[in-house]
Design a protein around this motif. Structure first.
Motif, mmCIF file in Angstrom:
data_model
loop_
_atom_site.group_PDB
_atom_site.id
_atom_site.type_symbol
_atom_site.label_atom_id
_atom_site.label_comp_id
_atom_site.label_asym_id
_atom_site.label_seq_id
_atom_site.Cartn_x
_atom_site.Cartn_y
_atom_site.Cartn_z
ATOM 1 N N THR A 142 0.820 -1.214 0.000
ATOM 2 C CA THR A 142 0.000 0.000 0.000
ATOM 3 C C THR A 142 0.857 1.269 0.000
ATOM 4 O OG1 THR A 142 -0.123 -0.034 2.400
ATOM 5 C CG2 THR A 142 -1.914 -1.103 1.217
ATOM 6 N N GLY A 143 2.175 1.098 -0.091
ATOM 7 C CA GLY A 143 3.059 2.257 -0.168
ATOM 8 C C GLY A 143 3.200 2.999 1.145
ATOM 9 N N ALA A 144 3.063 2.282 2.269
ATOM 10 C CA ALA A 144 3.165 2.956 3.565
ATOM 11 C C ALA A 144 4.251 2.332 4.431
ATOM 12 C CB ALA A 144 1.816 2.916 4.287
ATOM 13 N N ARG A 145 5.146 1.552 3.806
ATOM 14 C CA ARG A 145 6.144 0.839 4.598
ATOM 15 C C ARG A 145 7.074 1.780 5.351
ATOM 16 N NH1 ARG A 145 9.342 -4.687 3.977
ATOM 17 N NH2 ARG A 145 10.775 -4.255 5.670
ATOM 18 N N ASP A 146 7.375 2.920 4.732
ATOM 19 C CA ASP A 146 8.283 3.877 5.384
ATOM 20 C C ASP A 146 7.732 4.363 6.715
ATOM 21 O OD1 ASP A 146 9.816 3.626 3.218
ATOM 22 O OD2 ASP A 146 9.301 5.565 2.308
ATOM 23 N N LEU A 147 6.420 4.263 6.870
ATOM 24 C CA LEU A 147 5.777 4.801 8.074
ATOM 25 C C LEU A 147 5.651 3.757 9.175
ATOM 26 C CD1 LEU A 147 2.920 6.728 6.243
ATOM 27 C CD2 LEU A 147 4.986 7.716 7.251
ATOM 28 N N ALA A 148 6.175 2.556 8.942
ATOM 29 C CA ALA A 148 5.913 1.432 9.851
ATOM 30 C C ALA A 148 6.064 1.794 11.325
ATOM 31 C CB ALA A 148 6.816 0.258 9.498
ATOM 32 N N ASP A 149 7.110 2.558 11.651
ATOM 33 C CA ASP A 149 7.378 2.815 13.071
ATOM 34 C C ASP A 149 6.779 4.123 13.587
ATOM 35 O OD1 ASP A 149 8.768 0.452 13.372
ATOM 36 O OD2 ASP A 149 10.578 1.346 12.501
ATOM 37 N N VAL A 150 6.046 4.827 12.721
ATOM 38 C CA VAL A 150 5.469 6.108 13.131
ATOM 39 C C VAL A 150 4.126 5.853 13.825
ATOM 40 C CG1 VAL A 150 4.745 8.389 12.325
ATOM 41 C CG2 VAL A 150 6.544 7.142 11.104
ATOM 42 N N LEU A 151 3.828 6.681 14.826
ATOM 43 C CA LEU A 151 2.525 6.571 15.477
ATOM 44 C C LEU A 151 1.427 6.998 14.510
ATOM 45 C CD1 LEU A 151 3.015 8.022 19.077
ATOM 46 C CD2 LEU A 151 2.838 5.637 18.368
ATOM 47 N N VAL A 152 0.326 6.274 14.538
ATOM 48 C CA VAL A 152 -0.800 6.597 13.661
ATOM 49 C C VAL A 152 -1.256 8.045 13.847
ATOM 50 C CG1 VAL A 152 -3.284 6.177 13.495
ATOM 51 C CG2 VAL A 152 -1.687 4.298 13.224
ATOM 52 N N ALA A 153 -1.144 8.529 15.091
ATOM 53 C CA ALA A 153 -1.571 9.905 15.374
ATOM 54 C C ALA A 153 -0.753 10.924 14.584
ATOM 55 C CB ALA A 153 -1.459 10.175 16.871
ATOM 56 N N ASN A 154 0.451 10.529 14.157
ATOM 57 C CA ASN A 154 1.344 11.500 13.515
ATOM 58 C C ASN A 154 1.433 11.357 11.998
ATOM 59 O OD1 ASN A 154 1.909 12.372 16.085
ATOM 60 N ND2 ASN A 154 3.767 11.147 16.287
ATOM 61 N N ILE A 155 0.518 10.608 11.383
ATOM 62 C CA ILE A 155 0.603 10.464 9.926
ATOM 63 C C ILE A 155 -0.538 11.228 9.264
ATOM 64 C CG2 ILE A 155 1.807 8.253 10.088
ATOM 65 C CD1 ILE A 155 -0.796 6.860 9.315
ATOM 66 N N SER A 156 -0.357 11.499 7.967
ATOM 67 C CA SER A 156 -1.337 12.323 7.240
ATOM 68 C C SER A 156 -2.626 11.554 7.000
ATOM 69 C CB SER A 156 -0.749 12.751 5.898
ATOM 70 O OG SER A 156 -0.663 11.618 5.046
ATOM 71 N N GLN A 157 -3.643 12.308 6.630
ATOM 72 C CA GLN A 157 -4.936 11.713 6.315
ATOM 73 C C GLN A 157 -4.787 10.687 5.185
ATOM 74 O OE1 GLN A 157 -7.590 11.983 7.963
ATOM 75 N NE2 GLN A 157 -9.189 11.271 6.591
#
Ligand code: ATP
Ligand code: MG
Lengths: 259, 321
Positions: A142-157
């Motif tokens: 889904t093209g979101a692997r870079d965000l794996a360790d980021v908190l959901v609260a801190n990612i874009s819509q």
């Protein structure tokens, strides 16, 4: 149990008191194809998904997944039979990382229990490693692997939309229900999401059923469109035909006049 | 070796060494007995945290299960001559079963309704304990409960030996809760707490998850209660009464809900403080109330949550230098 499944509903009805939110709907969502459900606000689209996914038991009719009757089963059982969904107001587990979110989607493929957990059994170690790997793979897709360790609260819509799809895909569904996946994101992001949804059907071979108000997206994506109005299916067919169907235009204009 | 490993070793090792040396350091039987009560209570507070912290439901029958665990051990050992080491697992199994049965009804509700339902259950448990005089000794309670019997060369009659036994069970409890929460089961718990709707959509049986959490929570309450009965030699109905649940809830909230050290930190701190302020016992609530409000307002994660933030800040600064 993998591979696309056909979703079929027969004379499906869902009443809340006197309100018929879904009324005598017959619909076939063919395996591996993308089917869109459209209709004005309050037409019963979300209710339709809630009934199919087991959140409401239908008050009439049946829901079939590859001819298996799932009507009235609770959501976790329907999910185990291969139906995944996303929610209209994108739902994720807050205060957890993106990866931890998606790993939860693997739970239905694992069997480790309390004793495995406390004894740190070999099965538990294996299942935990597999869950992590599969979740990362879903994020990659889904093209979101870079965000794996980021908190959901801190990612874009937009990232949330992709993670929600990853979470649903982590369950390895045969049918994926997407409730307004592109709500609240800009046209450019919508194009990216459109491509992602197409690849879910084409590359993963998952049956997609999508509710969406963004008409361009629907016309781009859908192989087949069904139109609901006041709980009833008022039209059905290929996108080009639906676009010019007077009944459909009427339903939308009528809704606009009411608003 | 990463600094995270060092930090974890320090966070685990220092308190454990202090706990082991505690009886020798203070050399004061009174303080050691306070610590024993705190450890035993903390075990039950860990159980409360499994429910409230990890699956998000507040059970107000918690002290009831603590009492049932205590009475089961007390009755089996003093009236029927069972060994403590047999009575304790029986108490756990019995309380878990009871918890399971109560859960089948109580977990048809959630949140406020669940709290009220379990409050009623808690009240009923005390009524049964008080009325079933032939078994429980009624309002007088049970006395003459024997201390845990020896295991090989280890005997548990002295205060210090009981201290180490309580510590061992506490460490066991913390390990169980830690391993649970760092597992696929724990992920399921948190998923159900964070969004039951989404959890169900991805195939999690939310009802079974709450049920499991409730049973584990009841079992830990029974473990604490069973140890309490054997260590104090007596037990009365107030031990299983609703005010005891509220005490445990205050310890948990002050220590930190959903935090691993939270139950222990809150229980030791507040039980210790209450002992120190024993002269003002009538004013317990007047003291606890403002403390609770201050903690909730300024450290919503509880003292353990706040401590963790400080600890990480300090150790990180050292590591950077
Ligand atoms: N749980 C419920 N109880 C009572 N009425 C409900 C419930 N869920 C939906 N409805 C009603 O059913 C009708 C259909 O609602 P639904 O949410 O399915 O519409 P929708 O097509 O998804 O609309 P939108 O495009 O605004 O999302 C509405 O009139 C709504 O108020
Ligand atoms: Mg809707």
């Amino acid at each position: 149990m993998s591979g696309a499944a056909t979703l079929r509903v027969e004379q499906l009805g869902m009443s809340f008191g006197g309100l018929k939110a879904v009324d005598q709907v017959d619909l076939e969502v063919p395996a591996g194809k993308i089917t869109a459900i459209i209709g004005p606000n309050g037409a019963g689209k979300t209710t339709f998904f809630n009934v199919v996914a087991g959140f409401y038991a239908p008050t009439a009719g049946r829901v079939l997944i590859d001819d298996e009757d799932v009507s009235g089963l609770p959501p976790h059982k329907v999910a185990r039979l291969g139906v995944a969904r996303t929610f209209q107001t994108t739902q994720l587990f807050p205060a957890a990382s993106v990866l931890d979110n998606v790993i939860v989607g693997r739970r239905l493929h694992t069997r480790s229990n309390v004793f495995d957990a406390v004894l740190r059994s070999r099965r538990h170690r294996r299942e935990e490693a597999e869950s992590r790997e599969n979740a990362l793979e879903a994020l990659e897709f889904t093209g979101a692997r870079d965000l794996a360790d980021v908190l959901v609260a801190n990612i874009s819509q937009e990232a949330r939309k992709r993670v929600a799809v990853a979470l649903a895909l982590a369950t390895e569904p045969r049918v994926l229900l997407l409730d307004e996946p592109a709500a609240g994101i800009n046209p450019h992001e919508t194009e990216g999401l459109t491509a992602l949804i197409r690849s879910v059907a084409v590359e993963r071979g998952v049956t997609v059923c999508l509710v969406e108000h963004k008409m361009r997206m629907v016309m781009d994506l859908a192989d087949h469109v069904a139109v609901l109005n006041y709980g009833k299916k008022i039209a059905e067919g290929p996108p080009a035909k639906i676009r010019s169907d007077p009944k459909v235009i009427d339903a939308y204009l009528g809704a606009d006049h009411d608003a | 070796m990463g600094s995270a490993h060092v930090r974890r070793a320090v966070a685990l090792g220092v308190p454990l060494v202090l706990a082991i040396l505690f009886p020798l350091l203070v050399n004061n039987p009174y303080l050691v007995s306070v610590a024993v009560s705190a450890y035993v209570t903390a075990i039950a507070v860990y159980g409360l945290n499994v429910m409230l912290g990890y699956t998000g439901q507040l059970s107000l029958a918690h002290a009831g299960f603590y009492g049932i665990g205590g009475y089961t051990v007390g009755i089996l050992t003093s009236d029927y001559g069972f060994s403590f080491w047999l009575a304790l697992p029986i108490a756990l199994a019995f309380t878990s079963l009871l918890g399971h049965l109560i859960g089948l009804a109580a977990l048809r509700t959630r949140h406020d309704y669940f709290a009220i339902f379990t409050l009623a259950v808690g009240v009923m448990i005390v009524i049964v304990i008080e009325r079933w005089e032939s078994l429980t000794g009624g309002t007088d309670g049970l006395i003459g409960i024997p201390a845990p019997g020896s295991i090989g060369p280890l005997s548990f009659t002295s205060l210090n030996s009981q201290y180490y036994l309580a510590l061992a069970f506490l460490v066991f409890t913390i390990y169980v809760v830690w391993s649970l929460m760092h597992s696929l089961v724990g992920r399921t718990f948190l998923a159900v707490r964070n969004s039951e709707e989404l959890a169900r959509a991805v195939g999690i049986d939310a009802g079974r998850t709450h049920q499991l959490s409730f049973v584990i929570s009841a079992a830990l309450a029974a473990l604490g209660g069973g140890l309490y009965a054997a260590f104090s030699g007596s037990i009365g109905p107030d031990v299983g009464d609703v005010p005891m649940t509220f005490n445990m809830l205050v310890y948990l909230m002050i220590g930190g809900v959903a935090s691993l050290p939270g139950p222990l930190v809150g229980t030791i701190l507040i039980m210790g403080l209450m002992q120190a302020l024993q002269a003002f016992q009538e004013y317990t609530l007047m003291i606890l109330g403002p403390i609770l409000i201050l903690v909730v307002v300024f450290f919503p994660g509880g003292l353990a949550g706040q401590g963790k933030v400080l600890f990480e800040r300090l150790t990180r600064r050292e590591a950077d230098q």
